[in-house]
Design a protein around this motif. Structure first.
Motif, PDB file in Angstrom:
ATOM      1  N   SER A 245      10.276  10.953 -17.184  1.00  0.00           N
ATOM      2  CA  SER A 245      10.302  11.233 -15.738  1.00  0.00           C
ATOM      3  C   SER A 245       8.944  11.688 -15.227  1.00  0.00           C
ATOM      4  O   SER A 245       8.837  12.640 -14.463  1.00  0.00           O
ATOM      5  N   HIS A 351       9.936  20.452 -13.872  1.00  0.00           N
ATOM      6  CA  HIS A 351      11.359  20.118 -13.719  1.00  0.00           C
ATOM      7  C   HIS A 351      11.924  19.380 -14.936  1.00  0.00           C
ATOM      8  O   HIS A 351      12.975  19.763 -15.450  1.00  0.00           O
ATOM      9  N   PRO A 352      11.244  18.342 -15.444  1.00  0.00           N
ATOM     10  CA  PRO A 352      11.845  17.625 -16.574  1.00  0.00           C
ATOM     11  C   PRO A 352      12.148  18.520 -17.783  1.00  0.00           C
ATOM     12  O   PRO A 352      13.247  18.443 -18.336  1.00  0.00           O
ATOM     13  N   ASN A 355      14.924  20.948 -16.859  1.00  0.00           N
ATOM     14  CA  ASN A 355      16.171  20.183 -16.737  1.00  0.00           C
ATOM     15  C   ASN A 355      16.780  19.947 -18.118  1.00  0.00           C
ATOM     16  O   ASN A 355      17.977  20.150 -18.331  1.00  0.00           O
ATOM     17  N   ASN A 359      20.254  21.431 -19.433  1.00  0.00           N
ATOM     18  CA  ASN A 359      21.291  20.524 -19.956  1.00  0.00           C
ATOM     19  C   ASN A 359      21.759  20.958 -21.344  1.00  0.00           C
ATOM     20  O   ASN A 359      22.949  20.963 -21.632  1.00  0.00           O
ATOM     21  N   LYS A 458      18.544  22.459 -10.935  1.00  0.00           N
ATOM     22  CA  LYS A 458      19.132  21.219 -10.418  1.00  0.00           C
ATOM     23  C   LYS A 458      18.927  21.068  -8.918  1.00  0.00           C
ATOM     24  O   LYS A 458      19.096  19.980  -8.373  1.00  0.00           O
ATOM     25  N   TYR A 470      14.724  15.682  -7.556  1.00  0.00           N
ATOM     26  CA  TYR A 470      13.400  15.448  -8.122  1.00  0.00           C
ATOM     27  C   TYR A 470      12.745  14.207  -7.536  1.00  0.00           C
ATOM     28  O   TYR A 470      11.588  14.229  -7.142  1.00  0.00           O
TER      29      TYR A 470
HETATM   30  C1  LIG Z   1      18.176  15.905 -15.317  1.00  0.00           C
HETATM   31  O1  LIG Z   1      19.346  15.944 -16.095  1.00  0.00           O
HETATM   32  C2  LIG Z   1      20.345  15.030 -15.730  1.00  0.00           C
HETATM   33  C3  LIG Z   1      21.540  15.264 -16.632  1.00  0.00           C
HETATM   34  O2  LIG Z   1      22.222  16.395 -16.232  1.00  0.00           O
HETATM   35  C4  LIG Z   1      19.827  13.633 -15.877  1.00  0.00           C
HETATM   36  O3  LIG Z   1      20.821  12.706 -15.458  1.00  0.00           O
HETATM   37  C5  LIG Z   1      18.594  13.466 -15.008  1.00  0.00           C
HETATM   38  O4  LIG Z   1      18.035  12.185 -15.211  1.00  0.00           O
HETATM   39  C6  LIG Z   1      17.554  14.519 -15.355  1.00  0.00           C
HETATM   40  N1  LIG Z   1      16.459  14.401 -14.410  1.00  0.00           N
HETATM   41  C7  LIG Z   1      15.168  14.428 -14.756  1.00  0.00           C
HETATM   42  C8  LIG Z   1      14.204  14.231 -13.671  1.00  0.00           C
HETATM   43  O5  LIG Z   1      14.800  14.598 -15.897  1.00  0.00           O
END
Ligand SMILES: *[C@@H]1O[C@H](CO)[C@@H](O)[C@H](O)[C@H]1NC(C)=O
Ligand SMILES: *[C@@H]1O[C@H](CO)[C@@H](O)[C@H](O)[C@H]1NC(C)=O
Ligand SMILES: *[C@@H]1O[C@H](CO)[C@@H](O)[C@H](O)[C@H]1NC(C)=O
Length: 479
Positions: A245, A351-352, A355, A359, A458, A470
């Motif tokens: 990402s 963020h990545p 995130n 998760n 999120k 994002y």
């Molecule tokens: C963030 O996590 C979600 C899963 O909960 C995923 O679908 C998404 O692609 C992720 N976004 C980034 C920008 O990494």
């Protein structure tokens, strides 16, 4: 009511114990383990409970530089793993900066600092596990590591360090980190089952030997004599760990704004410009070239290793030069906090990885028993934006072998309630984060609810961009 009474009783007991312990320390009846930085600063820095994160009144470049070197000499006090007994530790996520390294740049026309990057257990600084570490690193041909990582040296080995190579100090710093985390998370909290397998760990490193070796050193003292077949380090090509990402034009925009800010602060600093000119004259090159060689990186290596600064026939680079440049760096960091470009860059840059972390925590909260211990072995340019994005503005710039730890806990009294703690170099910074700052109103709140972190990652971290996700935040131009 019963809980409240019991809590107050515990509180009173804790206060009594703290008082007793302090009195004993004053009377020198029990030894004090001062926080590492105490020994490095001036003698009058001695305090009973120093807080390395919040006590930075006047800028002291020498003290800050010594803190940055992180020379391993004194046992460290840490707050990792502190929780009421009815909380159960569910997972731990550790983001480290590699340990002490040789400079990435050389000052032209001067002698490189003479530093030996081979590992010698009876040379200081050392560690009780250093010898066993070297021997274990020489085994393990059957390990599975991503692509280029498998062909990389697993420990430093040059008698004159190569540029950017991890030093023995760097290895020792991470052996200490791993040992500290082992004592808390494995011995005390049984984070990893004794029959652990590769699925219990998630390991990721950038493709530099210093990050891989730092990660291996930490892992070795965390899980001594680990089975190589269970170790799978993944390769992260991006220093901000953005994986798939990374496309984010607005992030680049804010980084450029930040670089402009940095430039204009530098050219305003006449004292700094004079210092560069003076050093350039000593070295015998144009000022521009001297500045471009990023001399502070090299000077820090001299400083951390107690090697005198380089001399030429025109004179010597000296401590006053170093102090001026270091002071400017500290002023630059301060202005960076005040102007918002770096913060906005940091939100998008991190963020990545945040995130991913959120998760993983959510999966564990849902009952999955995998990836209990996560290690990202990284750089200052990885940790620094994470600290900024979380809102931990008091934090110092990541020193060598800095560690940022996320702990996930389950409240054993309330069904399905999960909480997090965040620690930077052993200091609890949970309530310095933007998403949990206001949660600390009551003294009964010891941790931050997981949902608060998840909502921040999120959703709320995009609100400064007037966005809710994002992709939008990365692509919608604010100008
Ligand atoms: C963030 O996590 C979600 C899963 O909960 C995923 O679908 C998404 O692609 C992720 N976004 C980034 C920008 O990494
Ligand atoms: C640093 O080096 C000097 C001499 O070069 C020596 O006198 C001093 O003890 C050293 N300091 C440390 C902390 O090793
Ligand atoms: C978000 O919206 C507000 C109000 O419309 C505006 O003042 C601000 O500049 C916007 N911020 C960004 C980053 O676009």
């Amino acid at each position: 009511m019963l809980f409240r009474n019991r809590f107050l009783l515990l509180l009173a007991l804790a206060a009594l114990l703290a008082f007793l312990s302090l009195s004993l320390q004053f009377l020198h009846l029990i030894p004090v383990n001062p926080v590492k930085e105490d020994d490095l600063g001036s003698k009058n820095r001695k305090r009973i409970m120093p807080d390395p994160l919040t006590e930075t009144p006047a800028i002291d470049p020498i003290f800050e530089a010594q803190f940055y070197c992180n020379i391993p000499n004194i046992p460290e006090r840490s707050m990792e793993g502190h929780a009421p007994h009815y909380f159960k530790l569910n997972s731990v996520h550790v983001l480290i900066r590699h340990g002490d390294r040789y400079p990435l740049y050389a000052i032209p026309k001067t002698k490189r600092p003479d530093i030996d990057c081979t590992l010698v257990p009876n040379r200081k600084p050392s560690h009780p596990q250093l010898e066993a570490f070297i021997s274990h690193m020489s085994k393990g041909s059957e390990t599975q590591m991503d692509g280029t990582l498998s062909s990389m040296p697993r420990y430093p080995s040059h008698s004159l360090c190569e540029m950017g190579e991890l030093t023995q100090t760097g290895i020792v710093q991470h052996l200490r980190n791993g040992q500290l985390l082992r004592n808390i998370y494995i011995k005390k909290h049984n984070l990893i089952p004794s029959d652990w397998t590769s699925k219990h760990l998630y390991l990721e490193t950038t493709g530099k030997s210093r990050t891989l070796q730092s990660g291996l050193a930490l892992l070795y003292s965390f899980l001594p004599e680990f089975d190589w077949k269970k170790i799978n380090f993944r390769h992260q090509w991006s220093t901000i760990f953005c994986s798939g990402s990374c496309d984010c034009p607005i992030r680049n925009h804010y980084l450029e704004e930040e670089q402009r800010r940095q430039y204009s602060l530098r050219v305003k600093n006449i004292h700094l410009e004079k210092t560069y000119a003076d050093m350039a004259k000593i070295v015998g090159i144009p000022t521009r070239q001297l500045r471009a060689s990023n001399p502070v990186d090299s000077m820090l290596c001299h400083f951390c290793h107690n090697v005198s600064f380089p001399c030429t026939k025109n004179g010597c680079i000296n401590l006053e030069h170093f102090k001026t440049i270091k002071t400017h760096q500290l002023e630059d960091e301060k202005e960076r906090q005040e102007k918002k470009y770096y913060y906005l860059y940091a939100l998008l840059a991190t963020h990545p990885i945040l995130n991913q972390t959120a998760n993983r925590m959510q999966r564990i909260a849902e009952g999955k028993r995998e990836e209990l211990f996560v290690l990202y072995s990284a750089h200052d340019v990885t940790l620094s934006p994470v600290l900024s994005a979380l809102g931990i503005t008091e934090a110092r710039f990541p020193r060598f072998a800095a560690r940022l730890v996320f702990e996930l806990w389950k409240d054993g009294k309330k069904y399905k309630e999960h909480f997090i703690r965040i620690l930077y170099n052993g200091v609890d910074v949970t309530f310095q984060t933007s998403f949990c700052r206001d949660y600390n109103k009551h003294y009964t709140k010891l941790m931050c609810p997981l949902e608060k972190f998840v909502r921040f990652v999120k959703q709320d971290m995009f609100s400064p961009f007037n966005s809710t996700n994002y992709y939008d935040a990365c692509h919608r131009r604010p100008f």
